[in-house]
Design an enzyme around this catalytic site. Structure first.
Site, PDB file in Angstrom:
ATOM      1  N   CYS A 137       0.350   0.209   7.350  1.00 47.60           N
ATOM      2  CA  CYS A 137       0.684  -1.208   7.517  1.00 47.60           C
ATOM      3  C   CYS A 137       0.416  -1.990   6.232  1.00 47.60           C
ATOM      4  CB  CYS A 137      -0.119  -1.794   8.683  1.00 47.60           C
ATOM      5  SG  CYS A 137       0.196  -3.546   8.941  1.00 47.60           S
ATOM      6  N   CYS A 140      -1.026  -5.464   6.722  1.00 48.09           N
ATOM      7  CA  CYS A 140      -2.470  -5.479   7.005  1.00 48.09           C
ATOM      8  C   CYS A 140      -3.288  -5.153   5.754  1.00 48.09           C
ATOM      9  CB  CYS A 140      -2.840  -4.443   8.070  1.00 48.09           C
ATOM     10  SG  CYS A 140      -1.660  -4.299   9.411  1.00 48.09           S
ATOM     11  N   ASP A 141      -2.863  -4.159   4.993  1.00 48.38           N
ATOM     12  CA  ASP A 141      -3.747  -3.593   3.971  1.00 48.38           C
ATOM     13  C   ASP A 141      -3.288  -3.806   2.530  1.00 48.38           C
ATOM     14  OD1 ASP A 141      -5.313  -2.625   6.044  1.00 48.38           O
ATOM     15  OD2 ASP A 141      -4.207  -0.744   6.175  1.00 48.38           O
TER      16      ASP A 141
END
Ligand code: NDP
Length: 318
Positions: A137, A140-141
């Site tokens: 992701c 997200c990261d």
């Protein structure tokens, strides 16, 4: 001994969509029952830092966030059952669902929030570097790879979208695809090829993620991926600090096959802008019906909508 359990709202699945639905349904005095599935808390329980869920000024751990959601849902009156639904019957109301222990739930409404799972390459080294550079992701990261070189694996819309997103932070993004053409939409491809930070490596598969693992000498983290050209068999290492696997997701919908409409990839189909399936009183929320946004906060929003709709439906049918 198996039981028959009656409820106004049965929630199947325990990610952000399910817990949010539970919180809203419980606060509407509907006494929801949630059956968690075999990974209570869902996808966020296997992530580390979460920095994009509103309400937390500092990064929190995914498992902590899910634990908080569970406690909140319980505190307002949700009954949580740690079991797996094995069968459902939506042909008549009350709807029925049977769990692995043979308990039968008779429910006036059902909220499906069984989520989806990212597909992984299936390499032991991929697992070893999970959270040490390997992610599924970018939203997200990606932020954690500021100024670093990363790779993205895959050739669909997700891979291209993730690669383009990563160019906002990373010094270089190398897309590695197993064939010599992308599956992504043309407009996305054009954007990708026009971006100077992106390099594409064609006809190549990842054979191994390399680096320093936990407990090994040196600073833990991945340092590259060893790839193999599918046409020549040549192997080489691409230096990078992160590898984003974007080879698709599998929604957890096998239970609903032939019972609810789904698209070619198995995502449940809902009325646009709502969590309503084609059966009145049955709702779908979160990644099980969403292949575009796939965020905890969007899933939570849909869970809220599903509970509000379930409440309205119950009131109208009482
Ligand atoms: P897709 O199934 O479309 O693409 C998966 C990609 O991963 C393919 O290029 C495939 O290669 C590759 N792949 C699959 N398995 C492996 C493997 N084991 N090793 C290496 N490569 C592999 O998945 P997406 O997640 O990209 O998209 C899913 C759906 O969501 C699509 O319908 C897409 O259009 C949609 N979507 C839409 C977006 C938008 O509109 N903004 C954003 C993201 C997704 P190959 O091509 O060789 O099969």
């Amino acid at each position: 001994m198996s039981e028959i359990i009656e409820t106004k709202v049965l929630i199947i699945g325990s990610g952000p969509a399910g817990y949010t639905a539970a919180i809203y349904a419980a606060r509407a005095n509907l006494k929801p029952i949630m059956v968690t599935g075999n990974q209570p808390g869902g996808q966020l329980t296997i992530t580390t830092d979460v920095e994009n869920y509103p309400g937390f000024a500092k990064a929190i751990e995914g498992p902590f966030l899910m634990e908080q959601m569970r406690e909140q849902a319980e505190n307002v009156g949700t009954e949580i059952v740690y079991n797996m639904i094995a069968d459902v019957d939506f042909s008549a109301r009350p709807f029925t669902a049977t769990d692995d222990s043979g308990n039968v739930y008779k429910a006036d409404t059902v909220i499906i929030s069984t989520g989806a799972k990212a597909r992984w390459l299936g390499l032991p080294s991929e697992e070893k570097f999970m959270g040490l550079g390997v992610s599924a992701c970018a939203t997200c990261d990606g932020f954690f790879f500021k100024g670093k070189e990363v790779t993205v694996i895959g050739g669909g819309n997700s891979a291209v979208e993730e690669a383009l997103f990563l160019t906002n932070f990373c010094s270089k993004v190398t897309l590695i695809h197993r064939r010599d053409e992308l599956r992504a939409e043309k407009v996305m491809q054009d954007r990708l090829f026009a971006n100077e930070k992106v390099e594409v490596i064609w006809d190549s598969t990842v054979e191994e993620v390399v680096g320093v693992g936990h407990g090994e000498d040196g600073t833990p983290g991945m340092t590259g991926v060893r790839i193999k050209n599918t046409k020549t068999g040549d192997e080489s290492v691409v230096d990078c600090h992160g590898m984003f696997v974007a080879i698709g997701h599998d929604p957890a919908t096998s239970l609903f096959k032939d019972k609810l409409p789904m698209d070619d990839e198995g995502y449940l189909i809902v009325e646009a802008g709502t969590p309503k399936t084609n059966i009145d009183g049955v709702y779908a929320a979160g990644d099980v019906t969403d292949k575009i946004y796939r965020q905890a906060v969007t899933a939570a929003g849909m869970g809220c909508m599903a509970a509000l709709d379930a409440d309205k439906f119950i009131a109208a049918n009482e």
